[in-house]
Design a protein around this motif. Structure first.
Motif, PDB file in Angstrom:
ATOM      1  N   ASP A 221      15.643 -63.697 -29.165  1.00 32.98           N
ATOM      2  CA  ASP A 221      15.609 -62.298 -28.692  1.00 32.98           C
ATOM      3  C   ASP A 221      16.418 -61.879 -27.842  1.00 32.98           C
ATOM      4  O   ASP A 221      17.642 -61.025 -27.900  1.00 32.98           O
ATOM      5  N   LEU A 222      16.476 -62.579 -27.074  1.00 32.44           N
ATOM      6  CA  LEU A 222      17.296 -62.716 -25.751  1.00 32.44           C
ATOM      7  C   LEU A 222      18.655 -63.190 -25.372  1.00 32.44           C
ATOM      8  O   LEU A 222      19.390 -62.562 -24.790  1.00 32.44           O
ATOM      9  N   GLY A 223      18.680 -63.813 -26.430  1.00 32.00           N
ATOM     10  CA  GLY A 223      19.349 -65.006 -26.343  1.00 32.00           C
ATOM     11  C   GLY A 223      19.505 -65.629 -25.388  1.00 32.00           C
ATOM     12  O   GLY A 223      20.913 -66.985 -24.716  1.00 32.00           O
ATOM     13  N   LEU A 224      18.563 -65.746 -24.723  1.00 30.49           N
ATOM     14  CA  LEU A 224      18.533 -66.916 -23.478  1.00 30.49           C
ATOM     15  C   LEU A 224      18.565 -68.521 -23.594  1.00 30.49           C
ATOM     16  O   LEU A 224      19.117 -68.840 -25.138  1.00 30.49           O
ATOM     17  N   THR A 225      19.374 -69.209 -22.484  1.00 27.90           N
ATOM     18  CA  THR A 225      19.442 -70.504 -22.776  1.00 27.90           C
ATOM     19  C   THR A 225      18.697 -71.474 -21.102  1.00 27.90           C
ATOM     20  O   THR A 225      18.201 -70.720 -20.752  1.00 27.90           O
ATOM     21  N   TYR A 226      17.221 -72.499 -22.201  1.00 34.55           N
ATOM     22  CA  TYR A 226      17.255 -73.164 -20.769  1.00 34.55           C
ATOM     23  C   TYR A 226      17.224 -74.398 -20.770  1.00 34.55           C
ATOM     24  O   TYR A 226      17.375 -74.920 -21.504  1.00 34.55           O
ATOM     25  N   LEU A 227      17.214 -74.237 -19.114  1.00 30.59           N
ATOM     26  CA  LEU A 227      16.520 -75.741 -19.165  1.00 30.59           C
ATOM     27  C   LEU A 227      14.934 -76.085 -18.675  1.00 30.59           C
ATOM     28  O   LEU A 227      14.329 -76.042 -17.846  1.00 30.59           O
ATOM     29  N   PHE A 228      14.718 -76.431 -19.442  1.00 36.00           N
ATOM     30  CA  PHE A 228      13.089 -77.029 -19.606  1.00 36.00           C
ATOM     31  C   PHE A 228      12.614 -78.249 -19.253  1.00 36.00           C
ATOM     32  O   PHE A 228      13.102 -79.072 -20.136  1.00 36.00           O
ATOM     33  N   ILE A 229      12.223 -78.435 -18.015  1.00 37.13           N
ATOM     34  CA  ILE A 229      11.209 -79.443 -17.190  1.00 37.13           C
ATOM     35  C   ILE A 229      10.486 -79.462 -17.434  1.00 37.13           C
ATOM     36  O   ILE A 229       9.099 -78.691 -17.461  1.00 37.13           O
ATOM     37  N   ALA A 230      10.218 -80.735 -18.065  1.00 41.52           N
ATOM     38  CA  ALA A 230       9.132 -81.314 -18.273  1.00 41.52           C
ATOM     39  C   ALA A 230       8.446 -82.828 -17.896  1.00 41.52           C
ATOM     40  O   ALA A 230       9.292 -83.545 -17.422  1.00 41.52           O
ATOM     41  N   HIS A 231       7.278 -83.109 -17.807  1.00 41.13           N
ATOM     42  CA  HIS A 231       6.793 -84.767 -17.554  1.00 41.13           C
ATOM     43  C   HIS A 231       6.499 -84.907 -18.177  1.00 41.13           C
ATOM     44  O   HIS A 231       5.895 -86.471 -18.104  1.00 41.13           O
ATOM     45  N   ASP A 232       5.819 -83.958 -19.536  1.00 39.84           N
ATOM     46  CA  ASP A 232       5.370 -84.764 -21.091  1.00 39.84           C
ATOM     47  C   ASP A 232       6.374 -85.115 -22.196  1.00 39.84           C
ATOM     48  O   ASP A 232       7.100 -83.576 -22.557  1.00 39.84           O
ATOM     49  N   LEU A 233       7.256 -85.790 -23.089  1.00 39.43           N
ATOM     50  CA  LEU A 233       8.263 -85.626 -23.933  1.00 39.43           C
ATOM     51  C   LEU A 233       7.826 -84.936 -25.218  1.00 39.43           C
ATOM     52  O   LEU A 233       7.937 -83.933 -25.621  1.00 39.43           O
TER      53      LEU A 233
END
Lengths: 344, 305
Positions: A221-233
């Motif tokens: 909706d908002l045309g966001l760019t994410y950097l998504f940090i996580a510890h599992d794939l």
């Protein structure tokens, strides 16, 4: 003067090539000094992030995966300038923000926001939901009072909360709802780029999916760019376009999602992938082989020589102890730092 | 692994009780405080004491400073309910007016100490680094010297001790404890994610301190301030008792008890020193009960949702 014009030229050149690059990270390092002794002298350095480079294009989601202690959260905090980098360059929206002062960085924070891991710690419990969501607007001094209220309502609806939640306090909400509030807080400024620091790892699995879907919808909706940090794939798979695997402050592998999940090259990525629990209905039918990693993550204060992963790598050979593998492009857009794939 | 047990669909359950009032954490603390019987009893006693201090002129006709050498050390009578002291001053009137002085000293030293402690504790806990080291070494210095000896030395060096001066001396010598408490609270808050969140939206130091740190540190500050007030009343009484506090003829409870240093009064005139002693005991006890009540009210461990 000449230096400046040269830099400017170089930047212009860069811009013409990568119009759609939103974030560019060049050789960023973050070392923490370890102090010891009575005089608090620096006795060593903890290399939390050690020479990391990557770019994120507009509208894209880059997932970063790594064990705890791999430096992924530190990387996120360095990017949003909550921590100062030791070396390297961070270019956001064509502006070098690496060395901006706190006062200069404030207007940039409007375009760059962060969602934190723990929904119980990331909201000030003494503020009502309305105050919490309104705060970023207030700090940025953007809108008049009436417009602020309107904006708060608009964002509240977007994240799936309701108008009568405004007067409530964080203790009246569950973890998933609190994370929605955190997301609303991040989105109220209409940012371009959102750093999500393990936003769902503190939530129940059933709620994880809801929050992930919400984030994905909002991105569209908002045309966001994410950097998504996580510890599992498995969590990252759902939301990312590209995935980077981090080990002891370095990137082990970075590739488009499809390539990484189908054809992981780095032994560490392979091990991580095989550790994802699967529901196998055809038992005995081509059962996936599990790669088990030995030992713990080595201390980032005293990393192994050469390839930092060699102490736990099932395919380590002599060269790994000597040379540090560079991150090389093996296939298009698929980078790996492993001697198995470098020539010579 | 999962800390969240509530179901997301709680939303629907809440729909039924949308009319419920939403209470802020501070309101919840207040409700918890009002349920504490001991604290409420302390509150009532303290209100009575404060009331009698405020309305002292209505309760007695005698001037607490007026001496009458023809009427020294009189036994209780209709005229003098608690008799007179060794200078012929009315004990009852001194008890009431003494409450004014003792409470004023207790409250104003508390306010002043909290202010000093808050300024230094905030600087120290928020900015850390060199500022923190310097302030903490100063507090170490103060804490290494016995507080009473320090206060006594300053008082002995001064010619005349007024109430205002007394307050300043006590506050200046006793802020380090409080500033350490505030620093500790701030240090623990500094690493919390919501503070990082405030920084991430670009909040100024001023905003982070006043909007995020202080509201979350208000519990320990209020509790310690209350207990400090009780301690300050004791300090004033103690110093006045040994003649190093507020000088005569100003009536304070400590001054009244100091009369009992004379063996004759101690033995034959209990009405002269028991009431001020009781007054100190009751005031300090009720303030401490209030402090304990506040501690329980602010302590998140006693939180009931």
């Amino acid at each position: 003067m000449t230096m400046l014009t040269k830099q400017q030229e170089a930047l212009d050149e860069k811009r013409s090539i990568d119009e759609d690059v939103l974030v560019e990270v060049r050789n960023v390092k973050k070392y923490f000094s370890i102090k010891g002794g009575i005089l608090q002298k620096t006795v060593g350095q903890l290399k939390a992030v050690d020479d990391v480079s990557f770019t994120i294009r507009k509208g894209e989601t880059l997932g970063i995966v790594g064990e705890s202690g791999s430096g992924k959260s530190t990387l996120g905090r360095v990017l949003i300038r909550l921590l100062d980098s030791t070396a390297g360059q961070i270019i956001f929206n064509q502006t070098d923000i690496t060395n901006l002062r706190q006062r200069q960085i404030r207007p940039i924070r409007e375009d760059m926001q962060m969602v934190f891991q723990d929904p119980f710690a990331s909201l000030n419990s003494k503020m009502s939901i309305e105050q919490l969501i309104e705060e970023p607007l207030l700090v940025q001094g953007k809108l008049a009072k009436a417009a602020r209220k309107e904006k708060v309502l608009e964002v509240l609806e977007k994240v799936g909360l309701r108008k009568d939640d405004l007067q409530k306090y964080p203790h009246e909400f569950s973890g998933g709802q609190r994370q929605r509030i955190s997301i609303a807080r991040a989105l109220v400024l209409n940012p371009k780029f959102v750093i999500c620091d393990e936003p769902v790892s503190a939530l129940d699995v059933s709620i994880q999916a809801q929050v992930l879907n919400l984030m994905k919808d909002l991105q569209g909706d908002l045309g966001l760019t994410y950097l998504f940090i996580a510890h599992d794939l498995s969590v990252v798979k759902h939301i990312s376009d590209r995935v980077a695997v981090m080990y002891l402050g370095r990137f082990a592998e970075i590739a488009p999602k499809k390539q990484l999940y189908e054809k992981a090259l780095h032994p560490y990525t392979q091990a991580l992938l095989s550790s994802i629990p699967t529901i196998d209905l055809n038992v005995g039918n081509a059962k996936k082989e599990k790669i088990k990693l030995e030992g713990d993550l080595p201390s980032p204060a005293n990393p192994p020589s050469g390839c930092t992963f060699r102490t736990r790598c099932p395919k380590a050979h002599d060269r790994c102890a000597v040379d540090r593998p560079e991150l090389l492009e093996i296939e298009k857009d698929h980078f790996v730092a492993c001697h198995l794939y470098s020539e010579g | 692994m999962h800390t969240v047990n509530e179901k997301e669909n709680q939303h629907d359950e809440l729909e039924i009780e949308t009319t419920r009032k939403h209470r802020s954490p501070l309101q919840l603390s207040l409700r918890r405080f009002l349920k504490n019987k001991l604290a409420i009893a302390g509150m009532i006693v303290l209100i009575i004491i404060i009331g009698s201090a405020v309305f002292a002129p209505l309760l007695t006709d005698h001037d607490p400073k007026e001496h009458n050498l023809l009427k020294v050390e009189q036994k209780p009578s209709k005229e003098h309910i608690l008799g007179t002291d060794s200078s012929g001053r009315d004990n009852f009137s001194r008890l009431l007016y003494g409450a004014r002085v003792s409470l004023t000293i207790g409250i104003s030293t508390m306010v002043f100490t909290v202010l000093l402690g808050m300024i230094f504790g905030t600087l120290s806990g928020y900015y850390g680094g060199k500022i923190d080291s310097i302030i903490m070494r100063i507090t170490d210095l103060f804490l290494a010297l016995p507080f009473l000896v320090l206060a006594l030395t300053i008082i002995a060096l001064l010619k005349k001790v007024t109430i205002g001066l007394f307050v300043v001396i006590i506050a200046v010598t006793s802020w380090p404890t409080l500033s350490r408490i505030i620093r500790g609270t701030f240090l623990s808050l500094r690493e919390q994610e919501f503070v990082l969140g405030a920084r991430a939206i670009g909040a100024s130091d001023f905003r982070i301190i006043f909007r995020h740190f202080l509201p979350n540190a208000i519990g320990p500050i209020i509790v310690n301030a209350t207990l400090l007030m009780a301690a300050m009343i004791i300090v004033e009484s103690g110093l006045s008792f040994i003649g190093m506090g507020i000088p005569q003829p100003t009536p304070t409870w400590g001054n009244m008890i100091s009369e009992a240093q004379g063996l004759r009064i101690l033995r034959y005139h209990p009405e002269a020193w028991i009431p001020p002693g009781l007054a100190i005991l009751l005031t300090v006890l009720s303030i401490n009960f209030i402090g304990d009540g506040l501690r329980d009210a602010f302590d998140p461990k006693s939180d009931r949702r």
